[in-house]
Design an enzyme around this catalytic site. Structure first.
Site, short mmCIF file in Angstrom:
data_model
loop_
_atom_site.label_atom_id
_atom_site.label_comp_id
_atom_site.label_asym_id
_atom_site.label_seq_id
_atom_site.Cartn_x
_atom_site.Cartn_y
_atom_site.Cartn_z
N ARG A 51 -14.18 12.90 7.97
CA ARG A 51 -12.95 13.63 8.42
C ARG A 51 -12.69 14.61 7.25
O ARG A 51 -12.21 15.54 7.64
CB ARG A 51 -11.96 12.58 8.58
CG ARG A 51 -12.06 11.65 9.65
CD ARG A 51 -11.10 10.37 9.79
NE ARG A 51 -9.99 10.74 9.36
CZ ARG A 51 -9.04 9.90 8.82
NH1 ARG A 51 -9.40 8.61 8.42
NH2 ARG A 51 -7.79 9.96 8.71
N HIS A 59 0.90 -1.24 -0.03
CA HIS A 59 -0.01 0.04 -0.08
C HIS A 59 0.96 1.09 -0.10
O HIS A 59 1.73 1.30 0.60
CB HIS A 59 -0.77 0.04 1.22
CG HIS A 59 -1.66 1.27 1.56
ND1 HIS A 59 -2.87 1.27 0.74
CD2 HIS A 59 -1.47 2.42 1.99
CE1 HIS A 59 -3.27 2.68 0.97
NE2 HIS A 59 -2.46 3.29 1.81
N ASP A 61 -15.16 2.74 7.74
CA ASP A 61 -14.16 3.73 7.32
C ASP A 61 -14.56 4.56 6.27
O ASP A 61 -14.25 5.90 6.54
CB ASP A 61 -12.98 2.82 7.13
CG ASP A 61 -11.94 3.91 6.41
OD1 ASP A 61 -11.38 4.86 7.03
OD2 ASP A 61 -11.41 3.60 4.97
N LYS A 111 -8.60 -1.49 5.57
CA LYS A 111 -8.71 -1.88 4.27
C LYS A 111 -8.13 -3.13 3.76
O LYS A 111 -8.45 -3.84 3.08
CB LYS A 111 -8.70 -0.85 3.09
CG LYS A 111 -9.73 0.38 3.39
CD LYS A 111 -9.76 1.51 2.46
CE LYS A 111 -8.85 2.60 2.99
NZ LYS A 111 -9.21 3.87 3.49
N SER A 144 -7.74 3.63 9.42
CA SER A 144 -8.35 3.52 8.11
C SER A 144 -7.56 2.68 7.08
O SER A 144 -8.18 1.79 6.54
CB SER A 144 -8.31 5.15 7.77
OG SER A 144 -8.81 5.25 6.18
N1 URA Z 1 -5.74 7.15 3.13
C1 URA Z 1 -6.79 6.35 3.76
O1 URA Z 1 -7.18 5.29 3.26
N2 URA Z 1 -7.19 6.80 4.91
C2 URA Z 1 -6.75 7.67 5.45
O2 URA Z 1 -7.19 8.24 6.53
C3 URA Z 1 -5.58 8.62 4.79
C4 URA Z 1 -5.28 8.12 3.57
#
Ligand code: URA
Length: 433
Positions: A168, A82, A161, A187, A183
């Site tokens: 947010r 990621h 999320d 994922k 977050s």
């Molecule tokens: N990328 C994400 O998936 N979540 C965040 O909070 C910030 C960047």
């Protein structure tokens, strides 16, 4: 349980329990907790932070809020990667064939780009015929057979999320380390990885502007990995300029091909080999990172990696003939040179502005429903450390649009030119395990 009591508790700096965090996330997803209460909670978290246990519990609550992809049918250690929002970041295209050659299964779920950052799925869809919508069965079968498959994220992954992230974004609570860490990790956990390499970007174009903050975020994510059973390594890399020379979609695919042929730009090769090297160790192919690097370098120089990339494209239904013929599939209507007004050395290139410029030229989306022009993008002729004279070309804009004034101004302002030569920049700052 009442949300107001949990907000008070967090406001007073006390630790929330697993049950309380689950209650807040579940209630918010079901619309039983309103935006105004979740906003207050997020702001309390922003100022009070979260303990290691709370951060792990929040991650688990996000994972449990939606589907968790079952990849247990895939043999071997599934290693994912990621990157925290790169510009010009085509590393996924490079590591997929490299891992497949080593026999490490890569079951990649990726997203589309939004705003100034590009998406791997958009880049691959610029290849004619390339399919990114696969059933879970085909996806798993392909990983077992060929060790590589990619699918666009369509399942109901981490809705907790997703809804919180949107809130947010409009409540000034994005840049909180426990919130970002939970977050991102939720994922990755929901999409079924056994092990993970994270590329945490630091610099002008990244969420984390200082090395200290980036290290804190990397450590928080590695801790979540430990607490949830996902082996995680985080690499902290420089985002004071985009990676490589190409930003866009199809032009990024062409640049990835150059790296796979062993001819890539220095920054891109170094970051790609670092990520691939750690993936290879986590995947069990090597005992040490150094051994992995040496083998990967050899693979890049042998021509095997580009052959594997051709196979990857064909497995996913794409036409890879452009790799052998060198034919440009997408040609822009205009190529516009952006020239320097100053003499000196390129000190930095604000990646975020280059990403915005590329989006305005048609390479990205302002809104989710926007279409992408695969021929659009930017070629960075000058990169950090390069000498430049007045009137020399800094970069070339590629677009099908007839008005590029705004993009050109933004891109020019991304370049900082200094009279003195800067010190050679580091591409990789640190590794957190
Ligand atoms: N990328 C994400 O998936 N979540 C965040 O909070 C910030 C960047």
């Amino acid at each position: 349980m009442r949300m107001v009591d949990l907000i008070e508790k967090k406001k007073d700096g006390l630790e929330l329990s697993r049950e309380e965090i689950e209650f807040a996330v579940k209630g918010y997803v079901k619309d039983e907790i309103p935006d105004y209460q979740m906003s207050a909670m997020l702001m309390a978290i922003y100022f009070r932070g979260m303990s290691r246990k709370e951060t792990a519990d929040l991650t688990t609550a996000y994972v449990n809020s939606g589907d968790r992809i079952d990849l247990s049918g895939i043999k071997g250690i599934k290693v994912d990667k990621h990157s925290s929002g790169g510009v010009g970041d085509k590393i996924s295209l490079i590591v997929i064939p490299l891992m497949a050659i080593l026999g490490i299964p890569v079951a990649k779920m990726s997203g589309r780009g939004l705003g100034h950052t590009g998406g791997t799925i958009d880049k691959l869809e610029s290849i004619p015929g390339f399919k990114t919508e696969l059933s879970l069965k085909v996806f798993i079968d392909n990983v077992n057979r060929y060790k590589m498959a990619i699918v666009s994220q369509s399942a109901n992954l981490t809705p907790g999320d997703k809804k919180t992230y949107a809130l947010r974004d409009v409540t000034g609570t994005v840049d909180s380390i426990p919130l970002i860490a939970s977050s991102i990790m939720s994922k990755k956990i929901a999409s079924g990885a056994d092990a993970l390499v994270l590329d945490v970007k630091v610099g002008s174009g990244a969420f984390m502007k200082s090395l200290g903050e980036a290290r804190e975020l990397a450590e928080a994510m590695v801790q979540i990995g430990k607490d949830t059973g996902i082996k995680t390594v985080a690499i902290i890399t420089n985002m004071d300029q985009p990676l490589g020379h190409q930003v866009g979609n199809f032009n990024e695919v062409l640049e990835a091909v150059e790296v796979l042929k062993g001819k890539g730009a220095e920054d891109e090769v170094e970051v790609a080999l670092a990520i691939a090297g750690h993936m290879a160790v986590l995947g069990g192919a090597f005992d040490t990172f150094e051994e992995a690097q040496a083998r990967l370098r050899h693979i890049l120089n042998s021509g095997a990696a580009v052959e594997k990339f051709v196979e990857f494209i064909e497995i996913q239904g794409g036409d890879a003939s452009f790799i052998r013929s060198g034919k440009a599939i997408h040609r822009p209507k205009h190529d516009i040179e952006v020239k320097s007004d100053f003499e000196g050395y390129v000190k930095s290139i604000m990646a975020e502005l280059i990403g915005r410029g590329a989006m305005l030229l048609g390479a990205g989306r302002k809104r989710k429903e926007d279409a992408i022009e695969y021929a659009a993008g930017i070629t960075l002729v000058k990169k950090t450390g390069d000498k430049v004279g007045i009137g020399e070309t800094l970069c070339i804009l590629h677009t099908n649009l007839d008005d590029w004034t705004e993009a050109s101004e933004i891109v020019k302002s991304a370049y900082a030119i200094d009279r003195n030569a800067p010190e050679k920049i580091k591409y990789i700052y640190d590794v957190v395990r």
